[in-house]
Design a protein around this motif. Structure first.
Motif, short mmCIF file in Angstrom:
data_model
loop_
_atom_site.label_atom_id
_atom_site.label_comp_id
_atom_site.label_asym_id
_atom_site.label_seq_id
_atom_site.Cartn_x
_atom_site.Cartn_y
_atom_site.Cartn_z
N GLU A 74 19.65 7.25 -24.71
CA GLU A 74 18.85 5.99 -25.95
C GLU A 74 19.69 6.56 -27.60
OE1 GLU A 74 17.80 6.93 -22.58
OE2 GLU A 74 16.58 5.18 -22.27
N SER A 75 19.11 8.73 -27.19
CA SER A 75 19.92 9.05 -28.38
C SER A 75 21.25 9.37 -28.50
CB SER A 75 19.04 10.62 -28.34
OG SER A 75 17.98 10.59 -28.15
N TRP A 76 21.90 9.22 -27.41
CA TRP A 76 23.42 9.48 -27.63
C TRP A 76 24.32 8.41 -28.01
CZ3 TRP A 76 27.92 7.52 -25.68
CH2 TRP A 76 29.12 7.83 -25.70
N ASN A 77 23.49 7.30 -27.87
CA ASN A 77 23.80 5.02 -27.86
C ASN A 77 23.80 4.76 -29.54
OD1 ASN A 77 25.58 4.73 -25.77
ND2 ASN A 77 23.49 4.65 -24.80
N ALA A 78 21.99 5.80 -29.62
CA ALA A 78 22.11 5.76 -31.00
C ALA A 78 23.00 6.14 -32.00
CB ALA A 78 20.32 5.57 -30.75
N SER A 90 21.68 8.65 -39.67
CA SER A 90 21.14 8.60 -38.79
C SER A 90 21.73 8.89 -37.13
CB SER A 90 20.40 7.28 -38.45
OG SER A 90 19.70 7.18 -39.27
N ALA A 91 23.35 8.92 -37.00
CA ALA A 91 24.11 10.09 -36.43
C ALA A 91 24.21 10.62 -36.11
CB ALA A 91 25.22 9.24 -36.54
N GLN A 92 23.60 11.62 -37.08
CA GLN A 92 23.76 13.22 -36.79
C GLN A 92 22.39 13.44 -36.29
OE1 GLN A 92 24.19 14.30 -40.82
NE2 GLN A 92 26.04 15.17 -40.05
N GLN A 93 20.60 12.64 -36.63
CA GLN A 93 19.95 13.11 -35.95
C GLN A 93 20.07 12.84 -34.13
OE1 GLN A 93 17.00 10.82 -35.02
NE2 GLN A 93 15.60 12.30 -34.41
N ARG A 94 20.28 11.43 -34.50
CA ARG A 94 20.63 11.48 -32.53
C ARG A 94 21.01 12.23 -31.67
NH1 ARG A 94 16.87 7.00 -30.97
NH2 ARG A 94 16.04 6.25 -32.37
N LEU A 95 22.31 12.62 -32.41
CA LEU A 95 23.55 13.08 -31.92
C LEU A 95 22.49 14.85 -31.49
CD1 LEU A 95 27.14 11.71 -32.35
CD2 LEU A 95 25.48 11.16 -30.96
N SER A 96 21.94 15.22 -32.64
CA SER A 96 21.98 16.62 -32.30
C SER A 96 20.42 16.34 -31.26
CB SER A 96 21.07 17.06 -33.83
OG SER A 96 22.16 16.50 -34.94
N VAL A 97 19.38 14.92 -31.37
CA VAL A 97 18.95 15.12 -30.34
C VAL A 97 19.47 15.67 -28.48
CG1 VAL A 97 16.96 14.08 -29.20
CG2 VAL A 97 16.88 13.83 -31.34
N VAL A 98 20.02 14.81 -28.51
CA VAL A 98 21.01 14.84 -27.37
C VAL A 98 21.67 16.73 -26.72
CG1 VAL A 98 23.66 14.35 -26.01
CG2 VAL A 98 22.53 12.75 -27.59
N GLU A 110 28.86 16.85 -20.26
CA GLU A 110 29.93 15.10 -20.90
C GLU A 110 29.45 14.51 -21.86
OE1 GLU A 110 31.28 12.77 -17.36
OE2 GLU A 110 32.23 14.81 -15.99
N ALA A 111 28.46 14.57 -22.21
CA ALA A 111 27.34 13.78 -22.81
C ALA A 111 27.95 14.50 -23.93
CB ALA A 111 26.49 13.06 -22.34
N GLN A 112 27.21 15.82 -24.06
CA GLN A 112 26.88 16.52 -25.21
C GLN A 112 28.38 17.00 -25.95
OE1 GLN A 112 24.56 19.83 -23.53
NE2 GLN A 112 22.48 19.15 -24.25
N ARG A 116 29.33 16.32 -29.53
CA ARG A 116 29.86 17.41 -30.51
C ARG A 116 31.25 17.36 -31.09
NH1 ARG A 116 28.93 20.50 -26.02
NH2 ARG A 116 27.64 22.04 -26.15
N GLU A 117 32.17 16.36 -30.54
CA GLU A 117 33.35 15.46 -30.80
C GLU A 117 33.35 14.35 -32.10
OE1 GLU A 117 35.56 13.25 -28.20
OE2 GLU A 117 35.70 14.94 -27.08
N LEU A 118 32.32 13.48 -31.90
CA LEU A 118 31.71 12.73 -32.32
C LEU A 118 31.09 12.93 -34.07
CD1 LEU A 118 31.34 9.51 -33.44
CD2 LEU A 118 29.65 9.41 -32.22
N LEU A 119 29.53 14.11 -33.34
CA LEU A 119 29.58 14.82 -34.78
C LEU A 119 30.21 15.19 -36.10
CD1 LEU A 119 26.38 16.83 -33.26
CD2 LEU A 119 26.49 15.49 -34.93
N CYS A 120 31.56 15.62 -35.50
CA CYS A 120 32.84 15.90 -36.42
C CYS A 120 33.49 15.49 -37.65
CB CYS A 120 33.55 17.02 -35.41
SG CYS A 120 33.31 18.50 -35.00
#
Length: 159
Positions: A74-78, A90-98, A110-112, A116-120
């Motif tokens: 849910e967090s990854w897709n969001a 919002s992307a940073q917040q949700r991906l940080s949860v992951v 793999e999801a993490q 990380r890739e996307l956060l960069c």
């Protein structure tokens, strides 16, 4: 299923039970039950196509999903859709949860890694778009689904 997950199996990210279970006794008894289930599924697919007409509608849906321990996808897709629509915060917040989850199974690693890739690149919409397009095209091959005709249609075909 969100094709940006880039997996080799179908997932059910938006799902619900449409009806209770039915016992199978024989083909004659079960044929009408199966037909009714198929019709219900077809109706639900049409409803989902109307509900998720563009990335903004997907973003609104994903933003409303719960955040919490154990809700990795849910967090990854969001996070992915927030990055796609340009909502970096919002992307940073949700991906940080992951990233805060304990990766106790390989798919979580793999999801993490993908998070990380996307956060960069979350502040670079072109990079996010290219990242998502590559993942969607890869997922379509892995399933295997037909690739979209022109590459520009990939984002239109995310749903």
């Amino acid at each position: 299923m969100w094709l940006w997950q880039d997996v080799d199996h179908f997932t059910f990210n938006v799902s619900e039970r449409l009806r209770g279970t039915a016992d199978y006794r024989d083909d004659g008894q079960f044929a009408p039950v199966a037909e009714e289930l198929a019709l219900l599924a077809r109706e639900r697919v049409e409803e989902l196509r109307c509900r998720f007409v563009d990335l903004a509608s997907v973003g609104r849906y994903m933003a409303a999903q719960p955040v919490g321990r154990g809700l990795v996808w849910e967090s990854w897709n969001a996070g992915v859709v927030a990055a796609l629509v340009g909502d970096a915060a919002s992307a940073q917040q949700r991906l940080s949860v992951v990233l805060g989850e304990d990766p106790f199974v390989p798919w979580m690693d793999e999801a993490q890694g993908a998070a990380r890739e996307l956060l960069c690149m979350v502040h670079d919409q072109r990079a996010v778009r290219n990242w998502v397009v590559d993942r969607v095209l890869s997922c379509r091959k892995r399933l295997p689904l037909e690739p979209p005709k022109p590459t520009e249609e990939v984002l239109a075909g995310l749903l």
